[in-house]
Enzyme design. Structure first.
Site, PDB file in Angstrom:
ATOM      1  CE  LYS A  48     -26.590  56.747  40.393  1.00 53.52           C
ATOM      2  NZ  LYS A  48     -26.933  56.950  38.979  1.00 53.52           N
ATOM      3  CG  ASP A 104     -21.307  60.740  40.776  1.00 54.58           C
ATOM      4  OD1 ASP A 104     -20.892  60.964  39.618  1.00 54.58           O
ATOM      5  OD2 ASP A 104     -22.463  61.034  41.156  1.00 54.58           O
ATOM      6  CG  ASP A 119     -29.592  58.950  39.748  1.00 55.80           C
ATOM      7  OD1 ASP A 119     -28.559  59.338  40.341  1.00 55.80           O
ATOM      8  OD2 ASP A 119     -29.652  57.909  39.072  1.00 55.80           O
ATOM      9  CD  GLU A 145     -26.077  63.190  41.456  1.00 57.94           C
ATOM     10  OE1 GLU A 145     -27.033  62.671  40.849  1.00 57.94           O
ATOM     11  OE2 GLU A 145     -24.891  62.905  41.212  1.00 57.94           O
ATOM     12  NE  ARG A 183     -28.817  66.998  35.066  1.00 57.03           N
ATOM     13  CZ  ARG A 183     -29.339  66.335  34.033  1.00 57.03           C
ATOM     14  NH1 ARG A 183     -30.351  66.842  33.348  1.00 57.03           N
ATOM     15  NH2 ARG A 183     -28.842  65.168  33.689  1.00 57.03           N
TER      16      ARG A 183
HETATM   17  N1  BES Z   1     -23.380  60.044  38.471  1.00 61.21           N
HETATM   18  C1  BES Z   1     -24.426  59.762  37.567  1.00 61.21           C
HETATM   19  C2  BES Z   1     -23.932  59.554  36.134  1.00 61.21           C
HETATM   20  C3  BES Z   1     -23.260  58.249  35.852  1.00 61.21           C
HETATM   21  C4  BES Z   1     -23.995  57.089  35.741  1.00 61.21           C
HETATM   22  C5  BES Z   1     -21.915  58.208  35.631  1.00 61.21           C
HETATM   23  C6  BES Z   1     -23.352  55.911  35.441  1.00 61.21           C
HETATM   24  C7  BES Z   1     -21.279  57.035  35.295  1.00 61.21           C
HETATM   25  C8  BES Z   1     -22.013  55.873  35.208  1.00 61.21           C
HETATM   26  C9  BES Z   1     -25.409  60.910  37.531  1.00 61.21           C
HETATM   27  O1  BES Z   1     -25.593  61.573  38.724  1.00 61.21           O
HETATM   28  C10 BES Z   1     -26.726  60.325  37.152  1.00 61.21           C
HETATM   29  O2  BES Z   1     -27.245  59.561  37.908  1.00 61.21           O
HETATM   30  N2  BES Z   1     -27.222  60.701  35.979  1.00 61.21           N
HETATM   31  C11 BES Z   1     -28.445  60.202  35.499  1.00 61.21           C
HETATM   32  C12 BES Z   1     -29.197  61.373  34.940  1.00 61.21           C
HETATM   33  C13 BES Z   1     -30.605  61.066  34.565  1.00 61.21           C
HETATM   34  C14 BES Z   1     -31.428  60.766  35.805  1.00 61.21           C
HETATM   35  C15 BES Z   1     -31.145  62.263  33.844  1.00 61.21           C
HETATM   36  C16 BES Z   1     -28.136  59.184  34.404  1.00 61.21           C
HETATM   37  O3  BES Z   1     -27.191  59.385  33.657  1.00 61.21           O
HETATM   38  O4  BES Z   1     -28.830  58.178  34.353  1.00 61.21           O
HETATM   39 ZN    ZN Z   2     -24.029  61.542  40.012  1.00 59.67          ZN
HETATM   40 MN    MN Z   3     -27.067  60.652  39.945  1.00 57.01          MN
END
Ligand code: BES
Ligand code: ZN
Ligand code: MN
Length: 503
Positions: A280, A291, A350, A352, A354
């Protein structure tokens, strides 16, 4: 902090402070009228001078009001008498509690349950007053070397109910509220802890502690080596990059009959999400300590269930892991075999959540669940879709979805349903495995749920995406404890209190 209910006349309350409503424009509530009569028009004269208009959240502290037995009277603006809604009511209570805390009244009698909140009864009003008060007094200072405690903190808040016959309902409302509040507090504390303290092993220890302290609870920890042996390849793919070993935490609460199918809660417990090799951006990455908010809500809900001793069986499962980049980390493009036997091409490390959840969901098939509800800070896309006020809900079973939506309404912890129509599934197609873990930009919250739905074929399932609701950013940065109120309400309803159709 202690809460109680009583029924009495405002002018006769021996208290550090009594709290009464003023409506717009400059109109006293019934309790206010009584004090006004006792004090020969003292309150009315103040209103006439225009010190308080009655706008929602306005306050005016009065001292030594004639012919009363209390030290202070706090007037609080409640807006137009017939227009008060649920969130305004909670905000007003919150303002009252903050004002009492600042102004040195260590106890108070609050007459706000006499307010008219559209479609809500006394039980709801007392319950939400107690919850809002607890929420307002929450303060996370475990990690500060010097605590700045209030000089004269509020110790006891008594809610006045209209009649003595209302006392029993009021007491029930307090008991439920205290259970929810304790669960919310526990969830907030866990979520606020940073990744160097709150790692998977820490969560496992807290779960073991809970089982030790509570007879009807049994905790089992499945460590990463066992998970690997078992075939939970998706879970391990997330955890293997970290020096912190991942854990699947299983807490079984037996409050119901032996054969009653359990309600299973599955929480995403990524104790820190760097994104892994698909790392990230560094700005704001600290918030990825939150998270594990889904896992924390599962802990919090279990706390409430224990406190209420609900006559149902509930199993809480936490998929706890840390998502880190390292020489051992999963690479984009790696293909892994999940516990279900289905294969996944990990196009983005990222995505992760799921991956740990899908194996946890397959794991819980062994409990023959009545329903499975997973709770996860799953997608940034859900924040774009619904913002920070409403959790995303997706489900393969309409009655379950409707029960959860209704529980959220009652609890003041709302969710909104998004569809998981079959048409979305093809966004998960992979050239190299049964599916990819990435659905592309359109409908990211939905495709994440579609991924999970492939592991929910054997039970009724709902998914709560709490990415926007589990914490706040900015100056008030910190965990909210959501959706503990929603989940606890759902379980209360399932346990049979639904018949009363009130709180
Ligand atoms: N934990 C994050 C989701 C998240 C991001 C929650 C920002 C709150 C604020 C999750 O693990 C993630 O990184 N999701 C990605 C998925 C994508 C790579 C398909 C996302 O939402 O960008
Ligand atoms: Zn996450
Ligand atoms: Mn993630």
């Amino acid at each position: 902090m202690e809460f109680d209910v009583k029924s009495g006349s405002p002018a006769k309350q021996r208290s550090a402070c009594i709290v009464v409503a003023v409506f717009e424009p400059r109109k006293l509530s019934a309790a206010g009228e009584e004090i006004d009569a006792a004090s020969a028009g003292y309150l009315a004269s103040i209103l006439r001078r225009g010190d308080i208009e009655g706008k929602p959240g306005q306050t005016l502290m009065l001292h030594s009001v004639p012919n009363t037995l209390c030290d202070r009277v706090l007037l609080v603006g409640c807006g137009k008498e017939r227009e008060l809604n649920e969130s305004q009511y909670r905000r007003i209570i919150s303002k009252v509690v903050a004002t009492l805390q600042e102004t040195g009244s260590m106890e108070a009698v609050c007459f706000l349950p006499e307010l008219n909140v559209k479609n809500r009864d006394l039980r709801w009003k007392v319950r939400h007053a107690v919850e809002a008060a607890s929420e307002t007094l929450y303060n996370f200072d475990q990690l500060k070397s010097k605590k700045d405690a209030a000089r004269r903190p509020l110790r006891k808040l008594v809610f006045n109910v209209p009649a003595r016959s209302d006392l029993a309902e009021g007491e029930k409302a307090i008991a439920e509220a205290l259970a929810v509040a304790e669960g919310v507090k526990f969830a907030r504390d866990l979520t606020n802890l940073p990744g160097n303290i709150c790692h998977p092993t820490y969560l496992a220890e807290r779960a073991q502690e809970m089982a030790k302290a509570n007879k009807p609870l049994k905790t089992t920890i499945i460590d990463e080596t066992e998970l690997k042996k078992m075939g939970a390849g998706a879970f391990v793919a997330v955890s293997q990059g970290s020096d912190q070993p991942g854990k699947l935490i299983v807490m079984e609460y037996s409050g119901g009959k032996n054969g009653d199918a359990p309600i299973v809660l599955v929480g995403k417990g990524i104790t820190f999400d760097t994104g892994g090799i698909s790392i990230k951006p560094s700005d704001g990455m600290d918030e990825m300590k939150f998270d594990m908010g889904g896992a924390a809500s599962v802990f919090g809900t279990m706390t409430a269930v224990l406190k209420l001793a609900l006559p149902i069986n509930v199993i809480a499962v936490v998929a706890a892991a840390e998502n880190m980049p390292s020489g051992k980390a999963t690479r984009p493009g790696d293909v892994v075999t999940t516990l279900s036997g289905q294969t996944v091409e990990i196009l983005n490390t990222d995505a992760e959540g799921r991956l740990v959840l899908c194996d946890a969901m397959t794991y819980v098939e062994r409990f023959d669940p009545d329903v499975v509800i997973d709770i996860a800070t799953l997608t940034g896309a859900c924040v774009i879709a619904l913002g920070h006020h409403t959790s995303g809900l997706m489900s393969n079973h309409n009655p379950l979805a409707n029960d959860l939506l209704e529980a959220g309404e009652t609890a003041g912890d709302r969710a909104w349903r998004l569809p998981i129509y079959d048409e979305y599934q093809e966004q998960l197609d992979s050239n190299f495995a049964d599916m990819s873990n990435l659905g592309g930009r359109p409908a990211g919250a939905i495709t994440a749920a579609c991924f999970l739905s492939r592991f929910a074929k054997k039970f009724h399932w709902a998914h709560l995406d709490i990415a926007g609701t589990a914490w706040k950013s900015g100056k008030a940065k910190g965990a909210t404890g959501r959706p503990v109120p929603l989940l606890t309400q759902y379980l209360l309803d399932r346990a049979g209190s639904k018949k009363r159709k009130s709180a």
